[in-house]
Design a protein around this motif. Structure first.
Motif, mmCIF file in Angstrom:
data_model
loop_
_atom_site.group_PDB
_atom_site.id
_atom_site.type_symbol
_atom_site.label_atom_id
_atom_site.label_comp_id
_atom_site.label_asym_id
_atom_site.label_seq_id
_atom_site.Cartn_x
_atom_site.Cartn_y
_atom_site.Cartn_z
ATOM 1 N N ALA A 102 1.269 -0.916 0.519
ATOM 2 C CA ALA A 102 0.164 0.271 0.170
ATOM 3 C C ALA A 102 1.008 1.415 -0.472
ATOM 4 C CB ALA A 102 -0.321 0.206 1.178
ATOM 5 N N ASN A 103 0.583 2.114 -0.460
ATOM 6 C CA ASN A 103 0.992 3.351 -0.476
ATOM 7 C C ASN A 103 0.422 4.651 0.376
ATOM 8 O OD1 ASN A 103 2.273 6.481 -1.423
ATOM 9 N ND2 ASN A 103 1.910 6.075 -3.406
ATOM 10 N N GLY A 104 1.197 4.416 1.633
ATOM 11 C CA GLY A 104 0.488 5.299 2.400
ATOM 12 C C GLY A 104 0.953 6.719 2.188
ATOM 13 N N GLN A 105 1.153 7.197 1.800
ATOM 14 C CA GLN A 105 2.005 9.080 2.041
ATOM 15 C C GLN A 105 0.736 9.098 0.408
ATOM 16 O OE1 GLN A 105 4.263 10.606 3.307
ATOM 17 N NE2 GLN A 105 2.926 12.372 2.279
ATOM 18 N N TYR A 106 1.190 8.470 0.067
ATOM 19 C CA TYR A 106 -0.398 8.548 -1.079
ATOM 20 C C TYR A 106 -1.589 8.937 -0.969
ATOM 21 C CZ TYR A 106 -2.864 9.406 -5.340
ATOM 22 O OH TYR A 106 -4.027 9.397 -6.976
ATOM 23 N N THR A 107 -2.385 8.217 0.194
ATOM 24 C CA THR A 107 -3.520 7.455 1.292
ATOM 25 C C THR A 107 -3.296 8.411 2.070
ATOM 26 O OG1 THR A 107 -2.968 6.019 1.850
ATOM 27 C CG2 THR A 107 -4.383 5.690 -0.472
ATOM 28 N N LEU A 108 -2.768 8.996 2.643
ATOM 29 C CA LEU A 108 -2.651 9.736 4.040
ATOM 30 C C LEU A 108 -4.040 10.284 4.466
ATOM 31 C CD1 LEU A 108 -0.743 10.038 6.809
ATOM 32 C CD2 LEU A 108 -0.144 12.124 5.367
ATOM 33 N N GLY A 109 -4.745 11.760 3.621
ATOM 34 C CA GLY A 109 -5.593 12.222 3.644
ATOM 35 C C GLY A 109 -6.958 11.180 4.144
ATOM 36 N N GLU A 110 -7.037 10.240 2.968
ATOM 37 C CA GLU A 110 -8.031 9.563 3.519
ATOM 38 C C GLU A 110 -7.508 8.679 4.535
ATOM 39 O OE1 GLU A 110 -10.857 9.943 1.796
ATOM 40 O OE2 GLU A 110 -9.901 11.301 0.527
ATOM 41 N N ASN A 111 -6.588 8.340 4.830
ATOM 42 C CA ASN A 111 -6.175 8.171 5.618
ATOM 43 C C ASN A 111 -6.633 8.516 7.004
ATOM 44 O OD1 ASN A 111 -5.831 5.300 4.658
ATOM 45 N ND2 ASN A 111 -3.500 5.870 4.644
ATOM 46 N N ILE A 112 -5.797 9.194 7.429
ATOM 47 C CA ILE A 112 -5.955 10.880 8.586
ATOM 48 C C ILE A 112 -7.979 10.697 8.504
ATOM 49 C CG2 ILE A 112 -6.548 12.967 9.140
ATOM 50 C CD1 ILE A 112 -3.605 13.329 7.509
ATOM 51 N N GLY A 113 -8.763 10.808 7.147
ATOM 52 C CA GLY A 113 -10.223 11.146 7.679
ATOM 53 C C GLY A 113 -10.673 9.889 8.324
ATOM 54 N N ASP A 114 -10.278 8.593 7.887
ATOM 55 C CA ASP A 114 -10.804 7.464 8.113
ATOM 56 C C ASP A 114 -10.615 7.812 10.487
ATOM 57 O OD1 ASP A 114 -11.455 6.477 5.997
ATOM 58 O OD2 ASP A 114 -10.808 5.441 5.668
ATOM 59 N N GLN A 115 -9.405 7.748 10.264
ATOM 60 C CA GLN A 115 -8.778 7.487 11.959
ATOM 61 C C GLN A 115 -9.818 8.672 12.958
ATOM 62 O OE1 GLN A 115 -5.925 9.081 14.483
ATOM 63 N NE2 GLN A 115 -5.075 6.906 13.722
#
Length: 680
Positions: free
Chosen positions: A564-577
């Motif tokens: 997975a690409n944690g940097q590219y998906t960072l915004g959505e991952n912050i949103g989920d958490q």
């Protein structure tokens, strides 16, 4: 002032749903729970394995999940609306006539197959017959009418002053979209490139070109698009919004990027006066475009234009074109069967007159009571997020105050626009071919965008139609938007338990709110302007926390050898958490206000505690099946993490989740406290 803001949060609404003893699940189906997979081993599979087995992938889908079920429901409703309009014998010029003409022409494969590529012959001849001294005018014509070659340009809200429009010039011009498809030589990207080359040749032959000429076009297209890709920004670079804000005066723009006569470009392509100021978003990509325009031969440029023209026309021509596109999509996403023609026709119709259909949709399918309940729910989440901001251990009081100001300024749009788009000037004529009508529709939408130039930004506009199963946050408007179609189970059901609704639409609300404070949204203030309202210390602390979250997702191997690409998906991952944490706080506050003891046996829902049901319904939102090809495609080009990771990776950071299911050290779902990342 800081204390007054805290008090205002304490006085926020608590919601209106009634709680009754011994409730039963409505959004969740306990029969889908897999008791053979312990929650501490794989929470996603424990909740969703039965759903996955009950909903196997059909050939037309590269992935299928809860969103698709709601999309299917929305599509059937819209289809019913469109067919009803057609049955009324609509009069020329009416919305009904425009909707029905587009839909019926999209369905009429007999006429389109008989017409073949004839609707585009004249324009292809124009490109082919252009003389050297006319190439500049051809360039303007292409930009004014079709998929912008070499680069993109157009007005959008000014990042630094969101009340007005600015003119932007950006990189682009690549048919495959992402640079990696052209530049990486692994097996997957080679396979996609080969399929793309085959697509170009097939579509050119469908458009009447001989095999030799079609192959020449393909080689020139690949040469140009690969060169564009070589200077395009990476997906990770494109998340750095401040770096993409590079304003130029018109004179400086001309000096820096001289291959275009910019003073003539804007009047000839957009029918507006050349702006005094232009913002370049990707300087390296635009520079490369200028280099190519200055160095390529007329033949190479014409071949590139031919493909740009044919590729944008292909969806509206004969079945030969759509079949060729599908063959490429089989490689790209793994889908095995084309979507039914009526679904493709419906998509074109909604893309043309989406809000007109949406107005009819909400009249028939969206009760006002749902909107009113959502208003209260949003305020509960706003209150909860305020509590989280105030209690953050890593943020200073000064930045907290600015964060609270931004939170309080959030605008909320629910269900449908207050003002509907006026399509009266759009011309749709059943005597014209399907392609000609769709071209006219595209030009109408393009003129609609350009007509905004020089006017104040209309903050009432929506970026989605009411029948769209999705939601969004706009940093430039500082608004959260929830279309009517997402306000259905499992996201939202007025008859479901609070636990299910807060674990569903509550998390969605919190997710969109958290976008206001993610790695991109944090760059904008309460007015939607790109402003650095953070102290250096707070910015450093935020960036350090995000590194930990990036690392958690980078560590996940989604397929053998592919992470997975944690940097590219960072915004959505912050949103989920953030959505999970804030929704949980709002849920617990709502239960306390109602006098519900969530720990008591009387509060259980089908034998589960409300807290457990909250997290289960969140996992339920992401139930789905997906093909390996689609996993690779999404990992390359989607800012969202895969559903299984949105559940398992995110929840491992959240202590109340671990406690709710007694997940302990040694369980795969357990993450030690010192390794958990909590941002909002």
């Amino acid at each position: 002032m800081f204390k007054q803001i805290i008090v205002s949060f304490a006085l926020a609404a608590t919601g209106s749903l009634l709680v009754s003893g011994q409730e039963h699940m409505k959004s969740l189906n306990p029969d889908y729970f897999d008791k053979d997979v312990p929650v501490g081993v794989d929470f996603y599979k424990h909740v969703n394995h039965g759903w996955q087995k009950a909903h196997p992938l059909t050939p037309e889908h590269a992935r299928y999940g809860q969103f698709n079920i709601l999309n299917d429901s929305s599509e059937l409703r819209v289809k019913n609306i469109v067919l009803n309009l057609g049955s009324t014998n609509p009069q020329p010029g009416t919305i009904a006539q425009k909707v029905w003409t587009i839909y019926s022409q999209a369905m009429d494969s007999v006429r389109r197959n008989a017409e073949g590529y004839s609707p585009i012959v004249a324009d292809l001849r124009r490109i082919e017959n252009t003389k050297h001294e006319e190439m500049t005018d051809l360039f303007y014509w292409m930009h004014g009418n079709y998929a912008s070659p070499f680069f993109g340009a157009g007005p959008m809200e000014d990042l630094a002053d969101s009340k007005v429009y600015a003119m932007y010039v950006s990189g682009g011009g690549m048919g495959l979209g992402d640079r990696d498809y052209y530049l990486l030589d692994d097996a997957r990207n080679k396979k996609v490139r080969e399929a793309y080359q085959k697509l170009i040749v097939s579509q050119l032959k469908n458009a009447g070109y001989k095999n030799k000429d079609a192959n020449r076009v393909m080689k020139n297209v690949m040469k140009i698009e690969t060169a564009l890709a070589d200077s395009a920004w990476t997906r990770e670079q494109s998340r750095n919004i401040p770096a993409m804000y590079n304003p130029y005066t018109l004179a400086d723009l001309q000096k820096t990027y001289p291959s275009v006569d910019w003073k003539s470009f804007f009047p000839k392509t957009m029918e507006i006066d050349a702006p005094n100021r232009v913002i370049v978003t990707e300087p390296s990509a635009v520079s490369q475009a200028m280099n190519l325009m200055a160095s390529l031969t007329d033949r190479e440029i014409k071949d590139y234009y031919i493909w740009k023209y044919v590729s944008q026309a292909a969806p509206y021509l004969s079945d030969a074109f759509s079949n060729a596109s599908f063959e490429f999509n089989k490689v790209y996403s793994g889908v095995q069967q084309q979507r039914p023609r009526w679904k493709r026709a419906l998509g074109a119709t909604e893309g043309s007159l989406g809000e007109a259909i949406g107005q009819l949709y909400v009249e028939k399918y969206f009760p006002e009571s749902s909107k009113q309940y959502m208003v209260g729910l949003v305020e509960n989440l706003r209150t909860a997020l305020g509590k989280h901001i105030i209690s953050l251990p890593w943020m200073t009081p000064e930045t907290k105050l600015n964060a609270i100001k931004k939170l309080m300024a959030f605008k909320v749009k629910i269900g449908y626009p207050d003002k509907w788009k006026d399509y009266s000037s759009m011309e749709v004529d059943p005597k014209l071919s399907y392609y000609e009508n769709m071209h006219n529709v595209s030009m109408w939408h393009q003129r609609d965008i350009y007509s905004k130039w020089g006017k104040p930004v209309d903050k009432t506009e929506w970026g989605m139609t009411p029948q769209t199963v999705n939601a969004y946050y706009s940093p430039l408007a500082n608004e959260i938007v929830f279309p009517a179609a997402i306000l259905q189970a499992p996201f939202f059901d007025p008859e479901a338990s609070d636990a299910e609704n807060y674990g569903g639409i509550g998390v969605v609300i919190g997710h969109e709110m958290s976008h206001g404070f993610d790695d991109q949204g944090r760059n904008f203030d309460a007015e939607g302007n790109m402003t650095d309202w953070w102290t250096p210390e707070d910015a450093a602390a935020f960036n350090e926390l995000t590194k930990g979250l990036v690392a958690q997702f980078d560590a996940v191997e989604v397929l053998p050898g592919l992470h997975a690409n944690g940097q590219y998906t960072l915004g959505e991952n912050i949103g989920d958490q953030g959505g999970l944490r804030v929704a949980y706080t709002a849920f617990m506050d709502s239960q306390k206000a109602k006098g519900v003891d969530v720990k008591s046996d009387s509060a259980k829902i089908d034998g589960y505690t409300p807290e457990q049901v909250f997290y289960m319904n969140y996992a339920n939102l992401w139930a789905g099946n997906i093909r390996d090809e689609e996993i690779r495609s999404l990992t390359t080009g989607d800012v969202h993490s895969l559903g299984v990771n949105r559940v398992n990776v995110t929840l491992r950071n959240i202590a109340p989740f671990l406690e709710a299911f007694s997940i302990k050290e040694g369980d795969p779902m357990y993450r030690p406290a010192e390794e958990r990342v909590i941002i909002w």
